[in-house]
Design a protein around this motif. Structure first.
Motif, PDB file in Angstrom:
ATOM      1  N   ARG A  89      84.498  84.654  21.428  1.00 39.42           N
ATOM      2  CA  ARG A  89      85.053  83.650  20.526  1.00 39.42           C
ATOM      3  C   ARG A  89      84.997  84.170  19.083  1.00 39.42           C
ATOM      4  O   ARG A  89      84.086  84.912  18.730  1.00 39.42           O
ATOM      5  CB  ARG A  89      84.252  82.341  20.613  1.00 39.42           C
ATOM      6  CG  ARG A  89      84.455  81.571  21.916  1.00 39.42           C
ATOM      7  CD  ARG A  89      83.513  80.385  21.960  1.00 39.42           C
ATOM      8  NE  ARG A  89      83.748  79.554  23.122  1.00 39.42           N
ATOM      9  CZ  ARG A  89      84.478  78.445  23.132  1.00 39.42           C
ATOM     10  NH1 ARG A  89      85.048  78.047  22.000  1.00 39.42           N
ATOM     11  NH2 ARG A  89      84.630  77.736  24.222  1.00 39.42           N
TER      12      ARG A  89
ATOM     13  N   ARG B 103      79.978  86.670  22.114  1.00 35.75           N
ATOM     14  CA  ARG B 103      79.821  86.330  23.535  1.00 35.75           C
ATOM     15  C   ARG B 103      78.364  85.956  23.752  1.00 35.75           C
ATOM     16  O   ARG B 103      77.484  86.803  23.737  1.00 35.75           O
ATOM     17  CB  ARG B 103      80.202  87.511  24.421  1.00 35.75           C
ATOM     18  CG  ARG B 103      81.658  87.937  24.288  1.00 35.75           C
ATOM     19  CD  ARG B 103      81.985  89.106  25.202  1.00 35.75           C
ATOM     20  NE  ARG B 103      81.901  88.733  26.597  1.00 35.75           N
ATOM     21  CZ  ARG B 103      82.121  89.574  27.606  1.00 35.75           C
ATOM     22  NH1 ARG B 103      82.413  90.836  27.359  1.00 35.75           N
ATOM     23  NH2 ARG B 103      82.039  89.171  28.849  1.00 35.75           N
TER      24      ARG B 103
ATOM     25  N   TYR C 230      83.625  88.848  16.927  1.00 35.10           N
ATOM     26  CA  TYR C 230      83.772  88.040  18.137  1.00 35.10           C
ATOM     27  C   TYR C 230      82.429  87.957  18.849  1.00 35.10           C
ATOM     28  O   TYR C 230      81.677  88.923  18.906  1.00 35.10           O
ATOM     29  CB  TYR C 230      84.852  88.622  19.043  1.00 35.10           C
ATOM     30  CG  TYR C 230      86.216  88.572  18.404  1.00 35.10           C
ATOM     31  CD1 TYR C 230      87.007  87.425  18.500  1.00 35.10           C
ATOM     32  CD2 TYR C 230      86.687  89.641  17.650  1.00 35.10           C
ATOM     33  CE1 TYR C 230      88.239  87.360  17.879  1.00 35.10           C
ATOM     34  CE2 TYR C 230      87.918  89.578  17.013  1.00 35.10           C
ATOM     35  CZ  TYR C 230      88.688  88.434  17.135  1.00 35.10           C
ATOM     36  OH  TYR C 230      89.899  88.361  16.498  1.00 35.10           O
TER      37      TYR C 230
ATOM     38  N   ASN D 111      87.625  90.790  23.561  1.00 37.29           N
ATOM     39  CA  ASN D 111      86.857  91.048  24.787  1.00 37.29           C
ATOM     40  C   ASN D 111      86.302  89.781  25.435  1.00 37.29           C
ATOM     41  O   ASN D 111      85.165  89.747  25.896  1.00 37.29           O
ATOM     42  CB  ASN D 111      85.694  92.015  24.511  1.00 37.29           C
ATOM     43  CG  ASN D 111      86.168  93.405  24.148  1.00 37.29           C
ATOM     44  OD1 ASN D 111      87.262  93.803  24.544  1.00 37.29           O
ATOM     45  ND2 ASN D 111      85.374  94.146  23.399  1.00 37.29           N
ATOM     46  N   GLY D 112      87.099  88.718  25.428  1.00 43.16           N
ATOM     47  CA  GLY D 112      86.658  87.485  26.051  1.00 43.16           C
ATOM     48  C   GLY D 112      85.706  86.650  25.221  1.00 43.16           C
ATOM     49  O   GLY D 112      85.219  85.613  25.684  1.00 43.16           O
TER      50      GLY D 112
ATOM     51  N   THR E 148      90.960  79.120  21.027  1.00 43.35           N
ATOM     52  CA  THR E 148      89.550  78.772  21.198  1.00 43.35           C
ATOM     53  C   THR E 148      88.909  78.531  19.835  1.00 43.35           C
ATOM     54  O   THR E 148      89.280  79.155  18.836  1.00 43.35           O
ATOM     55  CB  THR E 148      88.777  79.895  21.913  1.00 43.35           C
ATOM     56  OG1 THR E 148      88.884  81.094  21.147  1.00 43.35           O
ATOM     57  CG2 THR E 148      89.347  80.135  23.304  1.00 43.35           C
TER      58      THR E 148
END
Length: 339
Positions: free
Chosen positions: A146, A169, A167, A143-144, A209
């Motif tokens: 890291r 954000r 992940y 979902n965008g 990333t």
């Protein structure tokens, strides 16, 4: 009524795979939690489980296909264990028993090679604290965000665990980023046996990333020697056993990051460290490849599992070669039929 009802033949492994499907897991959670303050499982709920039972030959084909993936995964895990054991044995031979290349001609002082030393961790590496976070900032999906290295990324006893990855954000500092080859350590532990805290892991390739470390994790960056030696040193020297005893807490154990740098560490001479890294680096490269294969096999199996169990993906016309793990089952069935 006098009518004989013949129960369908069941392959126990088929039931096992059915119980692992997400649909069944979701159903179980919904039923167990219904009307209760705490989810619980009892005999009445078990009786409600509705298992789809295809003909036994279809069951066997489904089990054969999924077992082939499981066999490959287990084979890779055994190879990883063997490679890790080899790396550990070399480390202990060189840096614990001091039988490194040329040790017969080396001079020793007070039990150590004369060219080696013992130093405090603060003089050898930097300990970087991880990022505090809120539940809204982390997710199980990309979902965008890291990759977020957290407590679940540590195996008990040390080493990296890929299926614990989250992940993130949110905001972070550059120093809190990690990438392939970086060394991280758990400084929190939910296990009262201290099986995770003080243990090191080596970050694999995370994608394009960089990853971020959580507050439960620190990054350990050596000033002069390769990160691979730092990892081996922390994994195999016994220092983790000393560090875990410094952790405290009632329900959750915490290790103060500053204490990592206060310990004494062996400092071999540079040529020996470089020779060790050159020798064991191929082991860790192979380990990383095997772990990537495991992740891919797990992903593929998990995609196939619900479709096979539900019958959406037909195996009726497939000629499936049964894996070795099923050969004994077939022999047992044949013997039972003959009897």
């Amino acid at each position: 009524s006098g009518v004989n009802q013949t129960l369908p033949r069941i392959n126990p492994k088929f039931i096992s795979y059915f119980l692992r499907t997400q649909a069944h897991q979701d159903w179980m959670m919904a039923v167990c939690a219904f009307g209760a303050t705490m989810a619980s499982l009892n005999q009445d709920i078990v009786k409600l489980i509705n298992v789809p039972v295809p003909p036994i030959d279809i069951q066997n084909k489904i089990v054969g296909l999924l077992s082939a993936y499981d066999d490959l995964i287990e084979n890779n895990k055994r190879r990883i264990t063997l490679l890790e054991n080899m790396a550990e044995e070399i480390y202990r031979e060189w840096f614990v028993r001091f039988r490194f290349p040329g040790w017969q001609e080396a001079e020793f002082e007070k039990g150590l090679p004369a060219s080696w030393a013992v130093a405090q961790g603060d003089d050898l590496f930097e300990v970087v604290k991880g990022k505090s976070y809120s539940s809204e900032e982390i997710s199980d999906h990309l979902n965008g965000g890291r990759p977020f290295i957290n407590l679940k990324n540590f195996n008990r006893g040390g080493g990296y665990r890929s299926n614990g990855l989250k992940y993130f954000r949110g905001e972070f500092r550059d120093r809190q980023q990690v990438n392939r080859g970086d060394v991280v350590m758990a400084v929190t532990d939910m296990t009262q046996n201290r099986e995770v805290i003080g243990r090191a892991a080596r970050v694999p390739y995370l994608g394009e990333t960089d990853g971020i470390i959580s507050l439960d994790v620190v990054k350990i960056s050596a000033f002069s020697w390769p990160d691979l030696f730092t990892y081996a040193h922390l994994r195999y020297s016994g220092i983790s056993e000393a560090l875990k005893e410094l952790a405290n807490g009632a329900n959750v154990l915490h290790l103060k990051p500053d204490l990592i740098g206060k310990q004494k560490y062996l400092v071999p001479d540079t040529p020996t460290v470089e020779e060790f890294v050159k020798l064991v680096e191929p082991f860790y490269e192979q380990i990383e490849k095997l772990e990537q294969q495991i992740d891919m096999l797990e992903y593929t199996k998990n995609q196939l599992l619900p479709r096979l169990i539900s019958g959406k993906l037909s195996v009726e016309n497939l000629n499936i070669q049964f894996p070795p793990s099923m050969q004994s089952d077939k022999s047992d069935n044949a013997a039972e039929a003959a009897a």
